[in-house]
Enzyme design. Sequence first.
Site, PDB file in Angstrom:
ATOM      1  N   HIS A   1       0.835  -1.210   0.000  1.00  0.00           N
ATOM      2  CA  HIS A   1       0.000   0.000   0.000  1.00  0.00           C
ATOM      3  C   HIS A   1       0.859   1.245   0.000  1.00  0.00           C
ATOM      4  O   HIS A   1       1.940   1.275   0.570  1.00  0.00           O
ATOM      5  CB  HIS A   1      -0.950   0.009   1.201  1.00  0.00           C
ATOM      6  CG  HIS A   1      -0.277  -0.236   2.513  1.00  0.00           C
ATOM      7  ND1 HIS A   1       0.087  -1.500   2.945  1.00  0.00           N
ATOM      8  CD2 HIS A   1       0.115   0.618   3.481  1.00  0.00           C
ATOM      9  CE1 HIS A   1       0.659  -1.413   4.133  1.00  0.00           C
ATOM     10  NE2 HIS A   1       0.701  -0.136   4.471  1.00  0.00           N
TER      11      HIS A   1
ATOM     12  N   HIS B   1       0.661   5.173   1.162  1.00  0.00           N
ATOM     13  CA  HIS B   1      -0.067   6.178   1.929  1.00  0.00           C
ATOM     14  C   HIS B   1       0.002   7.513   1.190  1.00  0.00           C
ATOM     15  O   HIS B   1       1.086   7.934   0.770  1.00  0.00           O
ATOM     16  CB  HIS B   1       0.607   6.412   3.293  1.00  0.00           C
ATOM     17  CG  HIS B   1       0.589   5.261   4.234  1.00  0.00           C
ATOM     18  ND1 HIS B   1      -0.306   5.150   5.276  1.00  0.00           N
ATOM     19  CD2 HIS B   1       1.395   4.166   4.334  1.00  0.00           C
ATOM     20  CE1 HIS B   1      -0.062   4.049   5.966  1.00  0.00           C
ATOM     21  NE2 HIS B   1       0.973   3.425   5.408  1.00  0.00           N
TER      22      HIS B   1
END
Length: 142
Positions: free
Chosen positions: A101, A103
Site C-alpha cells: 500500500h 499512503h
Amino acid sequence: MPHEDCIFCKIINGDIPSAKVYEDEDVYAFLDISQVTKGHTLIIPKTHVKNIYETPNDIAGKLFERVPVIANAIKKAFNPKGMNLINNNESFADQSVFHLHIHLIPRYDETDGYKLRWETHSDEYTQEQLQDISKSISNHLD
Ligand code: 5GP
Ligand code: ZN
C-alpha cells in the site's frame, strides 16, 4: 487470489467495510482508518502482493499510475499545503499490513499530526564512496 487473513484483501472484497475513494479493475483506494491527517488515503493493488520487494512490474505500473489521480483529488478536496507519499516495507520499517500500500498523507500545517523527519549525512561521504555505493546497488539490478 485474495490472501487468507489479509485485511486489505477483505476490504477489496467488501468483507470489511471501508470508506472507498476510488476503484477500478486493478486498484482500490480508501481512507486509512488512522487518518493521520484529514484525507489520509491508502491505494492498493487488487492483486495481493506482500510489499514492494514482491511486486511485479505490471502491478507496480498500474498502482503508481493511479497515484497522481488520487493525489490530485485529495488536493482539490481539501487544498492541503503539501502531500507526503509513504510506503513501508517489512516490520522493521513500520509495515503493519502485509499487502502493498501507498499512503497519501495531505499536509496542512506543522501540527497536523505527521511526524516523519530525517537527518542529512551528505558531509560524511566522498564522491568516491557515493560511486561505490551506487555501484553496489546497480550491480544487483535485474
Ligand atoms: P502500514 O503501517 O503497514 O504502513 O500501514 C497500514 C495502515 O493500515 C495503517 O495506517 C492503519 O491505520 C491502516 N489500517 C489497518 N487496518 C485497517 C482497516 O481495517 N481499515 C482501514 N481503513 N485502514 C486500516
Ligand atoms: Zn491482501
